[in-house]
Design an enzyme around this catalytic site. Structure first.
Site, short mmCIF file in Angstrom:
data_model
loop_
_atom_site.label_atom_id
_atom_site.label_comp_id
_atom_site.label_asym_id
_atom_site.label_seq_id
_atom_site.Cartn_x
_atom_site.Cartn_y
_atom_site.Cartn_z
N CYS A 1 0.83 -1.21 0.00
CA CYS A 1 0.00 0.00 0.00
C CYS A 1 0.87 1.26 0.00
O CYS A 1 1.78 1.38 0.81
CB CYS A 1 -0.91 0.02 1.23
N HIS A 2 0.54 2.19 -0.89
CA HIS A 2 1.24 3.46 -0.92
C HIS A 2 0.79 4.35 0.24
O HIS A 2 -0.41 4.41 0.53
CB HIS A 2 0.93 4.19 -2.24
N GLU B 1 -7.69 0.86 1.97
CA GLU B 1 -7.77 1.70 3.17
C GLU B 1 -9.18 1.61 3.78
O GLU B 1 -9.34 1.46 4.99
CB GLU B 1 -7.44 3.15 2.82
N ASP C 1 -13.79 -6.62 20.32
CA ASP C 1 -12.99 -6.56 21.54
C ASP C 1 -13.76 -5.95 22.70
O ASP C 1 -13.68 -6.43 23.83
CB ASP C 1 -11.72 -5.75 21.27
#
Lengths: 144, 144, 144, 144, 144, 144
Positions: free
Chosen positions: E63-64, E99, E113
């Site tokens: 990923c950039h 993203e 969680d």
């Protein structure tokens, strides 16, 4: 990642080195006289190395996160070569060799980054383990 | 940190190397045959390097965060030495030399970490810039 | 996170301060004489701050990642108070006020951490923006 | 970094504070009524603080990585001042004072960041240790 | 990493989803009434997601790093299912699909969680791209 | 964050899964034949997952930092579905369920990222805990 659930906790120490070779005496003088434009090379590179060593398991997939209980950085100047000695200690189930080598390489890279504006010919040599203690086998580089 | 607000944006490329020297031919064979217990050394070290290069400004205080637009890793085996070539490109106001050197060093350190269980005598040599393009001055290491 | 896709890119500067108040003159002397056991307080805290400022979008959910093009740290000693001045510049669509305040607070916290072994009474005061330039409105703290 | 290989493991607790001073009652009302445009200020700042405290050794060079076994955030509103109380516990060889102060400062900075669009006059005051327990010496700030 | 030095900068938007399936109505009620012991689930998970999306290039090798100019999180409750919609925008040379998917997955994992202590039967389903705009090809998931 | 200072240390194991569903047999073939342009999908995604799992407490506010003593990744191909099995072990006071789920999701996201250029129809399904051991209650997903 190696399974260390069955290993014993012992005191582990590792010392690694990196050698930063500059290309002219003026660079060494600028470091010693604290006149490098980016700041105090030894103190800032120590800071980078102390932080970097704690990031080792973030950077290297197989490294276990571990309680780093001591890190120390020493510099030795010899002509145009600066030897970085990076020591790491832990009391844990696995050694800190790679951590010490990572720390030494971060210190050396930061020196390169800070010195680059005043010296284009810097190289980093001989990132290697000097000795380790604790664990299955001790190690001492005989050519140190 | 150097003020780059007045600098121009250009295409910058940098290639750095690190040399990983193993101590016996069996290590090279294990890499080639993909029998290293920790996994595929070249693919996993490439992954570590691609991630590591993006962390350069997190590790080195004076490095500017910049848009890394290409990273590539190549390996060349020559006897007991593996040369890691790490290329970085950006279109930005400052170069990617240190990024390339950081990437090369992370790849080399990860190879050390993965190979350590089968070879205790590994060293990392000659982390240096091979060439860069863009910016005020190009650079080509004449001893490559 | 505020949508900045429609905003214009301009040069933005922000300067923030943090005040570190020590409890005795010996602490100031140890900093000046570089005799603090953990190392050079100003250089190492600058390194921590330069790194910390680049981590701002990693720490604060709504901060945009942005191209930090300059960071600078200055210290002013006045009696038992050390004022940290932290400057950040970018050419981007959103300002760097929070980045400057984060940088100032990291420098101050690191001074606290390094001085703690020799001075138990340190406090951090007045983390605030001193001025900013660029964007919709300039700002100047009139009580500076 | 201080060598802690010889220290004993005990329960350590530290509570630190940061004071966020807003410039008008409307800001306090917006927080209480959960009408701040960027979202729920107390919950999101708590999230930032819980994450930030775990990053302390990534940000401050001399801090040991340690097993954070509890973190808690409390807010107290008094007029235009919001006091952030940040508690950290560990069972380890070194204390968590700096961690608690770092947590408090991250919470305060995030409040600043979220409130900035509706209040330009926010300052952060008095980041300090309130008390700690465990280790060589307990500490209680008598002016609390 | 794909070389993007020759690509054009355009506005890119991506929306991804993740579905969190809880095992009993009491869990949904606890979220709505803000009585989950770990805190406000929607606000804290949004904070985690906003931070997480900015870490995408730190976690995924190819990923950039890119200028994230907007991130938004929306929740839709339907019976025992909570759909997380995560939007990301950039003006850059490459899209933000991964993203957006990373952001959605972090939000979902954080909900897992926080809810785990009150509901042992939570699963995460259907992390997928819903639509993207900009770049070579738009995309719309027809089964949305 | 839950207070674990009073909990006992035991061996904890957790296995989580994520299912990556590709849209055509050519994608599976490209993975198996190692012809995916971005590189070796299984090895690089394993590297991302091993690193990602260690970042869990950096990404999820309530997760305790803990000594990860083993992580393993397995892949099972069944038609167009690839099941990622992610195992984590620790000897600590709290379990590693969320760590295992985070690891599985990072591996799956990285597969998505690497395969996206050759397959636009990939989805991630069923991120869930398969079993855990140690702590108050064991767990076994009966539908595995």
């Amino acid at each position: 990642m190696v399974d260390i659930t069955n290993k014993n906790t012992t005191l582990r120490t590792a010392v690694a080195q990196a050698v930063v070779k500059v290309s002219k005496p003026e660079t060494i003088a600028a470091i010693k006289n604290d006149t490098v434009p980016k700041g105090n090379v030894f103190a800032m590179s120590k800071a980078a190395g102390l932080l970097g060593v704690k990031r080792t398991p973030d950077i290297l997939p197989d490294c276990h996160p571990l309680p780093i209980e001591f890190t120390g950085v020493e510099y030795k100047i010899n002509g145009l070569e600066i030897t970085v000695l990076f020591t790491v200690k832990t009391i844990y189930k696995t050694g800190v060799e790679v951590e010490a080598m990572h720390g030494a390489s971060v210190v050396a890279l930061n020196m390169y980054d800070m010195l680059k504006p005043i010296d284009k010919g810097i190289e980093i040599h001989n990132i290697k383990l000097l000795h380790k203690k604790g664990g299955k086998s001790d190690f001492k580089d005989t050519f140190r």
